[in-house]
Design an enzyme around this catalytic site. Sequence first.
Site, short mmCIF file in Angstrom:
data_model
loop_
_atom_site.label_atom_id
_atom_site.label_comp_id
_atom_site.label_asym_id
_atom_site.label_seq_id
_atom_site.Cartn_x
_atom_site.Cartn_y
_atom_site.Cartn_z
N PRO A 181 0.82 -1.22 0.00
CG PRO A 181 -0.63 -1.49 1.79
CD PRO A 181 0.65 -2.00 1.22
CD GLU A 241 0.47 -8.31 11.66
OE1 GLU A 241 -0.70 -8.41 11.27
OE2 GLU A 241 1.16 -9.29 12.00
NE ARG A 280 -7.47 -6.53 -20.43
CZ ARG A 280 -7.68 -5.38 -21.04
NH1 ARG A 280 -6.86 -4.36 -20.84
NH2 ARG A 280 -8.70 -5.21 -21.86
CG ASP A 339 -9.12 -1.93 -22.68
OD1 ASP A 339 -10.05 -2.66 -23.01
OD2 ASP A 339 -8.00 -2.32 -22.34
N1 4GY Z 1 -3.02 -2.37 -1.30
N2 4GY Z 1 -1.48 -2.91 -2.98
C1 4GY Z 1 -1.31 -4.16 -1.23
C2 4GY Z 1 -1.52 -4.75 0.10
C3 4GY Z 1 -0.72 -6.44 1.69
C4 4GY Z 1 1.20 -6.75 4.96
C5 4GY Z 1 2.55 -5.42 3.40
C6 4GY Z 1 -2.02 -3.11 -1.80
O1 4GY Z 1 -0.52 -3.78 -3.17
N3 4GY Z 1 -0.39 -4.55 -2.11
O2 4GY Z 1 -2.44 -4.38 0.80
N4 4GY Z 1 -0.62 -5.71 0.47
C7 4GY Z 1 0.23 -6.02 2.80
C8 4GY Z 1 0.23 -7.07 3.84
C9 4GY Z 1 2.58 -6.46 4.44
C10 4GY Z 1 1.63 -5.76 2.27
#
Ligand code: 4GY
Length: 249
Positions: free
Chosen positions: A89, A116, A154, A169
């Site tokens: 994220p 985590e 794709r 698209d």
């Molecule tokens: N949103 N985009 C994502 C995600 C899981 C704990 C770090 C997201 O790409 N990946 O939420 N990944 C977390 C789980 C460690 C990644």
Amino acid sequence: MYFNILTLFPEMFNGPLNESMIGRAQENDLLDINIINIRDYASGKHQVTDDAPYGGGAGMVMKVEPVYKAWEDKCRNEKDSSPVILMSPQGRKLNQEIVKDLSAQEGLTVICGHYEGFDDRIRSSIVTDEISIGDYVLTGGELAAMVLIDAVARMIPGVLGDENSVINDSFYNGLLDYPHYTRPRSFKGMEVPEVLLSGNHAEIDKWRQQESLKRTLLRRPDLLEMKTLTDEEIELLEDIKKDLKVKKR
Ligand code: 4GY
């Protein structure tokens, strides 16, 4: 194009990527997906891949050595100098422009995080790019990696049956897609727009362009601000705005 996927849950990749278009692309050797189990590179009898965080606090942290060793063994060689993408994220948010850029690579290595979080030295030692599929948190990077692979694959020529389909698209031209219809002509009193039955292809193209612009204006005005509009598009947009004002009254 090839993908190396570094994951603690290799089975998660069995279903989605072996179906439909992406499955066919692999059968046709347009796409090669190598799933690498990080646990195979964890040492000790218990092959531990996580540990408690330095400094304390809740949750477990993904260890650096197993990921590094997996990458070193499977993804670093004469044939392979692919960018290493961490799904997280905290990465730059995925969009069609990034997808297009990535599809020009010969290969990509994707790391799926779990627990985590991961030891930050995974980032500093091997990661060259960090990508997020949106502002929400998943339990692991696997689903995010599959989203990335699907979107990138794709775009590879030959993966979609009809080469034209990416041209139409949503986002291809920076606008949302226009509405589509197929048989029946009438469904529960809802009719297919007359123009689509007219056989007049100039009119049909114009209608579709208008509907694309209207949808984008109503649903994603941010996309219009990003895009440099042609004179024709500006004119059509003015008409659409006038029309919408009339309808409000
Ligand atoms: N949103 N985009 C994502 C995600 C899981 C704990 C770090 C997201 O790409 N990946 O939420 N990944 C977390 C789980 C460690 C990644």
